[in-house]
Design a protein around this motif. Structure first.
Motif, mmCIF file in Angstrom:
data_model
loop_
_atom_site.group_PDB
_atom_site.id
_atom_site.type_symbol
_atom_site.label_atom_id
_atom_site.label_comp_id
_atom_site.label_asym_id
_atom_site.label_seq_id
_atom_site.Cartn_x
_atom_site.Cartn_y
_atom_site.Cartn_z
ATOM 1 N N HIS A 61 52.417 89.788 -9.475
ATOM 2 C CA HIS A 61 51.704 90.077 -10.719
ATOM 3 C C HIS A 61 50.223 90.109 -10.395
ATOM 4 O O HIS A 61 49.839 89.943 -9.235
ATOM 5 C CB HIS A 61 52.064 89.069 -11.816
ATOM 6 C CG HIS A 61 51.617 87.670 -11.549
ATOM 7 N ND1 HIS A 61 52.093 86.911 -10.497
ATOM 8 C CD2 HIS A 61 50.724 86.870 -12.202
ATOM 9 C CE1 HIS A 61 51.524 85.717 -10.532
ATOM 10 N NE2 HIS A 61 50.697 85.665 -11.542
ATOM 11 N N HIS A 63 47.377 88.422 -11.494
ATOM 12 C CA HIS A 63 46.387 87.362 -11.692
ATOM 13 C C HIS A 63 45.557 87.173 -10.415
ATOM 14 O O HIS A 63 46.050 87.411 -9.315
ATOM 15 C CB HIS A 63 47.085 86.057 -12.104
ATOM 16 C CG HIS A 63 47.599 86.097 -13.514
ATOM 17 N ND1 HIS A 63 48.582 85.251 -13.987
ATOM 18 C CD2 HIS A 63 47.261 86.902 -14.560
ATOM 19 C CE1 HIS A 63 48.811 85.523 -15.268
ATOM 20 N NE2 HIS A 63 48.041 86.518 -15.626
ATOM 21 N N ASP A 65 44.621 84.654 -8.617
ATOM 22 C CA ASP A 65 45.098 83.761 -7.558
ATOM 23 C C ASP A 65 46.215 84.404 -6.716
ATOM 24 O O ASP A 65 46.675 83.814 -5.741
ATOM 25 C CB ASP A 65 45.541 82.394 -8.121
ATOM 26 C CG ASP A 65 46.609 82.489 -9.201
ATOM 27 O OD1 ASP A 65 46.568 83.437 -10.004
ATOM 28 O OD2 ASP A 65 47.493 81.608 -9.243
ATOM 29 N N HIS A 66 46.617 85.646 -7.092
ATOM 30 C CA HIS A 66 47.653 86.366 -6.334
ATOM 31 C C HIS A 66 47.153 87.691 -5.760
ATOM 32 O O HIS A 66 47.882 88.342 -5.013
ATOM 33 C CB HIS A 66 48.876 86.636 -7.219
ATOM 34 C CG HIS A 66 49.529 85.380 -7.695
ATOM 35 N ND1 HIS A 66 50.738 84.931 -7.207
ATOM 36 C CD2 HIS A 66 49.120 84.437 -8.581
ATOM 37 C CE1 HIS A 66 51.050 83.784 -7.788
ATOM 38 N NE2 HIS A 66 50.087 83.459 -8.627
ATOM 39 N N HIS A 142 56.755 85.800 -16.357
ATOM 40 C CA HIS A 142 55.473 85.091 -16.392
ATOM 41 C C HIS A 142 54.438 85.907 -17.163
ATOM 42 O O HIS A 142 53.709 85.389 -17.996
ATOM 43 C CB HIS A 142 55.022 84.822 -14.961
ATOM 44 C CG HIS A 142 53.621 84.327 -14.824
ATOM 45 N ND1 HIS A 142 53.196 83.119 -15.333
ATOM 46 C CD2 HIS A 142 52.524 84.874 -14.223
ATOM 47 C CE1 HIS A 142 51.908 82.947 -15.045
ATOM 48 N NE2 HIS A 142 51.485 83.999 -14.382
ATOM 49 N N ASP A 163 54.775 83.565 -9.848
ATOM 50 C CA ASP A 163 54.763 82.738 -11.056
ATOM 51 C C ASP A 163 55.916 83.212 -11.932
ATOM 52 O O ASP A 163 56.239 84.394 -11.957
ATOM 53 C CB ASP A 163 53.437 82.893 -11.789
ATOM 54 C CG ASP A 163 52.260 82.381 -10.965
ATOM 55 O OD1 ASP A 163 52.490 81.960 -9.818
ATOM 56 O OD2 ASP A 163 51.130 82.424 -11.468
HETATM 57 ZN ZN LIG Z 1 49.971 83.987 -12.774
#
Ligand SMILES: [Zn+2]
Ligand SMILES: [Zn+2]
Length: 250
Positions: A61, A63, A65-66, A142, A163
């Motif tokens: 996904h 976000h 942090d990914h 998520h 997530d």
């Molecule tokens: Zn996430």
């Protein structure tokens, strides 16, 4: 045989031993990178794989942090002295990956690939066969488009949730997996609408009959309790708590 290394066992919350998300999967000599939160590219190098040799990158996904090191990967491929990238880079991701890429190029025009092709393929629930391995995806619930990945090679299967939120598709994609790298964001009883709690991890692992579960993407509250015991209350198989650098072979 599938080898994998947790490059980042943490989240967007800065923590020692647990960096933002990234998982290196190695099938023979082929490295596959799943998610690339900030710092993933240098940690990939520390795990023995150069970003120069990456051909396949998969996003669960979008976000930060990914995904933040996607732009660092592109910058490195363009600007490493005495290195010219020629091989294509194949980026797979959830629906929205192309829009993110286009936005990144608007913000950072100098990272547009020079001398190599970048392909983007957006996935929802699919199965794709490559030479020696297959990828299967399913909604991870998520975000509206987030996906979990199942990687199969020879007779082994690894599932990486990214997530996630407990849902039937997660159980289905994790069926009988040799390794289930599952988000364990929060302890049992923690109020969350879009993440996994420890008891949910245990329920999914049990229902899917996975052989071992690797608890990943742990927020600080999950590390303040005996999270293994909370998973154990639901699931009788092997439980491993991931840290940066955790390396497993199935
Ligand atoms: Zn996430
Ligand atoms: Zn995350």
């Amino acid at each position: 045989m599938i080898r994998f290394t947790i490059l980042g066992a943490g989240t967007g919350v800065p923590m020692p031993q647990r960096s933002p998300a990234g998982v290196l999967v190695q099938i023979g000599a082929t490295p596959l990178l799943f998610d690339l939160g900030p710092g993933t590219i240098p940690r990939l190098d520390a795990a023995g794989v150069s970003y120069r040799d990456l051909e396949f990158v998969f996003l669960t996904h979008l976000h930060p942090d990914h995904t933040l090191d996607l732009v660092m990967l592109l910058q490195a491929l363009n600007y490493t002295p005495s290195f010219t990238r020629e091989r294509p880079l194949r980026l797979f991701g959830c629906v929205g990956t192309r829009a993110l890429y286009d936005d990144l190029l608007r913000a950072y025009p100098s990272v547009a690939p020079r001398g190599f092709e970048l392909t983007i393929r957006e996935l929802s629930a699919e199965r794709i066969a490559f030479d020696a391995w297959t990828i299967e995806t399913a909604p991870s619930a998520h975000t509206a488009t987030s996906i979990a990945y199942r990687i199969e090679a020879e007779d082994k299967a690894l599932v990486y949730t990214g997530d996630a939120k407990e849902n039937p598709a997660l159980i289905e994609i994790a069926r009988d997996a040799d390794a289930f790298v599952c988000e364990c964001a929060f302890p049992r009883g923690y109020a969350t609408r879009d993440h996994m709690t420890a008891d949910a991890v245990g329920r999914v692992a049990r229902a899917a009959r996975v052989k071992r579960v690797i608890l990943n993407h742990l927020y600080p509250p999950a590390l303040e309790v005996d999270v293994v015991a909370q998973v154990r209350a639901e699931y009788a198989g092997e439980i491993i708590v991931a840290e940066d650098g955790t390396r497993i072979q199935v």
